[in-house]
Structure formats: C-alpha cells, structure tokens
Design an enzyme around this catalytic site. Sequence first.
Site, PDB file in Angstrom:
ATOM      1  N   HIS A  20       0.825  -1.545   0.583  1.00  0.00           N
ATOM      2  CA  HIS A  20      -0.001   0.151   0.242  1.00  0.00           C
ATOM      3  C   HIS A  20       1.247   1.084   0.042  1.00  0.00           C
ATOM      4  O   HIS A  20       1.945   1.242   0.026  1.00  0.00           O
ATOM      5  CB  HIS A  20      -0.951   0.381   0.865  1.00  0.00           C
ATOM      6  CG  HIS A  20      -1.191   0.033   2.270  1.00  0.00           C
ATOM      7  ND1 HIS A  20       0.730   0.959   2.968  1.00  0.00           N
ATOM      8  CD2 HIS A  20      -0.582  -1.476   3.876  1.00  0.00           C
ATOM      9  CE1 HIS A  20       0.458   0.484   4.061  1.00  0.00           C
ATOM     10  NE2 HIS A  20      -0.109  -0.563   4.383  1.00  0.00           N
ATOM     11  N   HIS A  23       3.980   1.526   1.947  1.00  0.00           N
ATOM     12  CA  HIS A  23       4.896   0.192   1.713  1.00  0.00           C
ATOM     13  C   HIS A  23       6.001   1.972   0.163  1.00  0.00           C
ATOM     14  O   HIS A  23       7.097   1.890   0.783  1.00  0.00           O
ATOM     15  CB  HIS A  23       4.535  -0.184   0.892  1.00  0.00           C
ATOM     16  CG  HIS A  23       3.704  -1.178   2.390  1.00  0.00           C
ATOM     17  ND1 HIS A  23       2.451  -2.075   2.431  1.00  0.00           N
ATOM     18  CD2 HIS A  23       4.430  -2.103   3.197  1.00  0.00           C
ATOM     19  CE1 HIS A  23       2.775  -2.785   3.079  1.00  0.00           C
ATOM     20  NE2 HIS A  23       3.333  -2.484   3.800  1.00  0.00           N
ATOM     21  N   CYS A 129       3.806 -12.749  18.583  1.00  0.00           N
ATOM     22  CA  CYS A 129       2.432 -12.168  17.928  1.00  0.00           C
ATOM     23  C   CYS A 129       3.313 -12.809  16.634  1.00  0.00           C
ATOM     24  O   CYS A 129       3.911 -11.887  16.158  1.00  0.00           O
ATOM     25  CB  CYS A 129       2.642 -11.037  17.829  1.00  0.00           C
ATOM     26  SG  CYS A 129       1.689  -9.679  17.048  1.00  0.00           S
ATOM     27  N   CYS A 132       3.832  -9.890  14.151  1.00  0.00           N
ATOM     28  CA  CYS A 132       4.589  -8.979  14.691  1.00  0.00           C
ATOM     29  C   CYS A 132       6.084 -10.072  14.476  1.00  0.00           C
ATOM     30  O   CYS A 132       7.093  -9.628  13.763  1.00  0.00           O
ATOM     31  CB  CYS A 132       5.169  -8.618  16.464  1.00  0.00           C
ATOM     32  SG  CYS A 132       4.458  -7.587  16.669  1.00  0.00           S
ATOM     33  N   CYS A 146      -2.061  -7.263  21.075  1.00  0.00           N
ATOM     34  CA  CYS A 146      -0.786  -6.223  20.815  1.00  0.00           C
ATOM     35  C   CYS A 146      -1.349  -5.376  20.068  1.00  0.00           C
ATOM     36  O   CYS A 146      -2.270  -5.098  19.179  1.00  0.00           O
ATOM     37  CB  CYS A 146      -0.319  -7.696  19.344  1.00  0.00           C
ATOM     38  SG  CYS A 146       0.918  -6.391  18.590  1.00  0.00           S
ATOM     39  N   HIS A 149      -0.936  -4.376  16.030  1.00  0.00           N
ATOM     40  CA  HIS A 149      -1.551  -5.817  15.385  1.00  0.00           C
ATOM     41  C   HIS A 149      -3.062  -6.129  15.448  1.00  0.00           C
ATOM     42  O   HIS A 149      -4.218  -6.244  14.772  1.00  0.00           O
ATOM     43  CB  HIS A 149      -0.916  -6.742  14.923  1.00  0.00           C
ATOM     44  CG  HIS A 149      -0.017  -6.765  13.926  1.00  0.00           C
ATOM     45  ND1 HIS A 149       1.404  -6.357  14.892  1.00  0.00           N
ATOM     46  CD2 HIS A 149       0.487  -6.237  12.291  1.00  0.00           C
ATOM     47  CE1 HIS A 149       2.392  -6.790  13.693  1.00  0.00           C
ATOM     48  NE2 HIS A 149       2.103  -6.721  12.818  1.00  0.00           N
ATOM     49  N   LYS A 305      -5.680   5.210  11.032  1.00  0.00           N
ATOM     50  CA  LYS A 305      -4.194   3.810  10.423  1.00  0.00           C
ATOM     51  C   LYS A 305      -4.998   3.844   9.095  1.00  0.00           C
ATOM     52  O   LYS A 305      -5.888   3.789   9.638  1.00  0.00           O
ATOM     53  CB  LYS A 305      -3.807   3.403  12.142  1.00  0.00           C
ATOM     54  CG  LYS A 305      -2.876   2.985  11.181  1.00  0.00           C
ATOM     55  CD  LYS A 305      -2.290   1.774  12.662  1.00  0.00           C
ATOM     56  CE  LYS A 305      -1.232   1.034  12.390  1.00  0.00           C
ATOM     57  NZ  LYS A 305      -1.549  -0.300  11.300  1.00  0.00           N
ATOM     58  N   LYS A 308      -6.118  -2.345   6.767  1.00  0.00           N
ATOM     59  CA  LYS A 308      -7.561  -3.047   5.708  1.00  0.00           C
ATOM     60  C   LYS A 308      -8.627  -2.983   6.766  1.00  0.00           C
ATOM     61  O   LYS A 308     -10.137  -3.221   6.038  1.00  0.00           O
ATOM     62  CB  LYS A 308      -6.990  -4.310   5.320  1.00  0.00           C
ATOM     63  CG  LYS A 308      -6.155  -4.926   4.463  1.00  0.00           C
ATOM     64  CD  LYS A 308      -5.920  -6.190   4.111  1.00  0.00           C
ATOM     65  CE  LYS A 308      -5.260  -6.584   3.385  1.00  0.00           C
ATOM     66  NZ  LYS A 308      -4.198  -7.783   2.909  1.00  0.00           N
TER      67      LYS A 308
END
Length: 523
Positions: A20, A23, A129, A132, A146, A149, A305, A308
């Site tokens: 996305h 990145h 996790c 991570c 976490c 995530h 943030k 998805k």
Amino acid sequence: MADKKFYITTPIFYANAELHIGHTYTLVLSDILARYHRKIGDKTFFLTGSDEHGDKIVRAAQKVNLGPQAFVNENVAKMQELINELGVSNDFFIRTSDKEHHWGGAQKLWRALESSGDVYKGSYKGLYCVGCEAFITEKELVNGKCVLHDIEPEHIEEENYFFKLSKYGPEIKRLLESGELKISPQSKVNEMIALISGSSNESVLVDVSISRPERAIPWGIPVPNDPTQLMYVWCDALSNYISALGYGQADETNFNVFWPADVQVLGKDIVRFHALLWPALLLSAKLPLPRELLVHGFVNSGGKKMSKTLGNVLSPNEFILEYGKDALRYYLSREVSPSEDWDLTREKFKEVYNANLANGLGNLVSRTLKMSEQYFGGAVTGDFLSVPPIHIKISAVETMEDISGMNIPYIITNDILPRYNTHMLAHEINKAADTVWELIGHLDQFVADYEPFKLVKTDKKAAENVIWGLLYGLRVIGEMLIPMMPDTAKKISTLLGASVDNTVGEIIFSTKVLDEPLFRRKE
Ligand code: MSP
C-alpha cells in the site's frame, strides 16, 4: 566525491499482501536517495526485496489454499510489477526463499554467531505475536492484544536456539550514545537507549530466541547442523542486507565493496529489530555496522491509521492510474515530512496536484515553450550576462559540479542549489523538493516582472534574453527533478533541446512544442 560508494536498502516487504501507500513511501524515499547519489557520481547499490518465510506467510497461504511457495510467488510478482511502475531503480531484488542468493548468507551469519559462542539451546515459554513475528511480553499488551496488530498473542512453549543479545546491550548503548550507530531522527536514538536501559543504568536486554522448531510445513531456512529447527524469521530477514551482496556465496566482491550500508531506510514500527537485534548480530559476527538507520513515519488515511480492517487502505495503483507515477512520486517527495506521520486523502492529492504540477510546474513549462516557439521559432540563443537581473543572481562561472557533479553552469537565486544538495545529503527530500518549487516561483515572478510577451514588440533581443533565462531556469529545474520525478525530468530535457558550450557558458535552446500538458488539470 566520485569514488565514493553508496549502499542503500529498504526493509524487505512481507509477501503476504499487496503493497500500500505506506510501503510505497519506503520505496520512493529510498529510490530518490539512490538516484541522487548515482547522479552525484557515487558508486551506488540500491537493494529491496521480499520477506517470505514465517508463520504469517504460511497461514495467509493456507487461507487461499496455496502452498507457501506458490503463494509468495504470486505476491512477489505483483510487488515487482508495482516497483517497476513506480520507477524504483533498485539494483537487485532479494527474496528470502531464494536458496541461491540468500540461504548461504543467512547460514553463514548463523555460523559466525556460533563461532563467537553466542548461540545456545534453551526452551522458550511465553507469548508470540504472529503479526510482528516476534515474542512479546505481557507488559507490552493493551487489553490482552498487540497494539500494532490488534490481535491476541499465542502461548508458546518450545525448544529453541537462543542468541546472547544480553551480551551486546552495553556496547550497543555506547554506540548509540556516541553516535557511531546513527539513527535519524535523534528521538529514535533516545527511545532505543531507554529500551536498553530500562530503569537501570546498565542494559536490561535479554537473550532472544533465534530459531523455531520445524513444523508441519517446513517453511524457512534450516539451522546449520540441526534441520529440526528453522532460523527465526527476523534473523533470516535481516541477513538479506548482506546475503544480497554475495555474503556467504562464492563471489563476495559486492559485499566487500558495499558493506557496511550507508543508509538503511525503515518505518518506525521496526526500529528495535534494526537498532538492537541487527547491530548485535553484526557485532557477534564481527562485521561492521550500518552507518545510518533512517526511520520514517506512518501514513494515515483520513486521520486514521491505514489498515485493511478500517477499509481505508489507499493503493498506489489508483494514483498512478489517475495521475501518473511522477505525480505520486511528487506527493511522496514534497508533501510528506520523512520523520513524521502524515495523512493522505484523495482530495488533498488532487489539490496539490492541481496547484503545484498542473499549475506551478506544468504551466511554467508550457508558457515558456509557447513563447519560445511563437516569437523565436523555437531557437533561442543567449548567455548569462544578457539575462536581466531579476530575483535571480546569475553566475556563469560557478558550476553545479562544485557541489553535485551535475556539471552545468547555473543561474541561481538565494543559494537554491547548495540548499538542495545539503537537504538531499541530509535525506530531507521534502526540503530539497521545496527548493525546486522556490525556483519555479522565481521564474514565475521573472515573467511577471519582464513581460516578454510585451517586450517582444519593442525589443526583440531583450525578449529573447528573458526567454533564454526562463529556459535556462527550466533546465536547472529538470536536473533537480531527476531523483524525484525522473520521467518528467527527461521530458523537460527533451523539450528544451539544449546544447551546451561550457567553455563560454553559452547554451542554445532548440525547443519543441508540447503536444499535451505535462500534467492535465483535474476537475
Ligand atoms: N518484513 C518486515 C521487514 C524485514 S526487514 C529485515 C516488514 N515488512 S512490512 O511489509 O510490514 O513493512 C515494510 C516497510 O513498510 C517497513 O519499513 C514499514 O515500516 C513500512 N510500512 C508499513 N506500513 C506503513 C505505513 N502505514 N506507513 C508507512 N510505512 C509503513 O516489516
């Protein structure tokens, strides 16, 4: 300057989903720096790649009923297509499932850790996790989850190999404090020192597990001499930065030339892996540390943030299709402050596109070319001394080579070029891009002050000098845009058709007319 080497890396991207805008930012920021360093004559190696092992990948593959290799192959193909469409100029693409280019390096690193007496067998009992791909402590959880995530970690009890990270805490702390291990921005150095020290003055770093037992699906790099264990995915992944240079292969030439990395670019979520674990692995293997870790912020969408689950993920393809890749690269270079979090919305993108590309740059190019064609049939000759003194201080004697190897004489105002270079060398690409638009502003003002469209009726030579000054300014702009907007830079250069006589500082332009606007206005 020309003999310097420059090795720049991006993190390797998880091959479990499409890339996305976040990145994309990592990639474009790194690409701009790589292109800039090539331009100033540095022997440059720019690396990116994909992170393909670990539970995260295996599970994502299972969800779509594919084996892990077939699954990553599909995702990596899409990743490489995007990288291509973005104009990213990487010299190599490393894949962690690539036995030929990666496994030897990862295993050589492992053996080096062993030789230093830093690997021992133990058992791990605790939380993990998968998001991570890391062990996590109770203290780090919020409401049992976490934070990064938003998932509950798993309880794990297993036999692992451990790495003596604890041994390297004090040394890493010293390197961070002395600046020998540089992290930008400085706030990240302080964060890492706080992590190492905890509430004490010493190091509270504990040893970490660096292997996982091989499971039902053997998806990872076998630990040398113990195929019942696979290398922990972060240990596997971090070694890409040296395996890609040939470390652990028959030909280690690139490794010898390019390591240590000059800049390793990464997002703020993965600083501790790069600032603590990675240096510790290198110290244990007796390899030099990277010169600088460049940490960038996170992209949000509409104030939230990008994720998805929230359904607000913005795909780079959408912007490339609608506006073109250079427009996206423009946004990422100029409208984002590298060390801060930023926000992207379609409205904001359109607004800055119209203001700075369709109007600002696009309009200046098209107006100038039109005047050159209409009044001089596209053939404009001039020299530095005849351009009227505007806001631009003209210098025929200094050359850009002094500061950047660009090797053209320049007209410049308010030290624009030295500032551009200083910002680029400090990785402040947004500020470097600002200097380009500062010059565009000066050239707009130049037209307003001298009104060549009126002047041409009374004094044709004077008008030609003004147009020559404008064309010259555009030529400098084209040079400055090469790292950020390579296609646009090339188009500008073709349209200007400049031939240079450096000895007398004279340039003759043989301009072309635009058949379509560089950046069409969007309603
Ligand atoms: N595979 C690991 C890195 C291993 S490097 C030895 C990883 N991959 S990732 O695909 O999740 O992230 C790759 C890069 O993209 C990281 O620098 C990360 O910080 C960045 N970004 C991912 N999401 C982001 C945003 N929303 N905003 C900005 N950058 C972000 O981590």
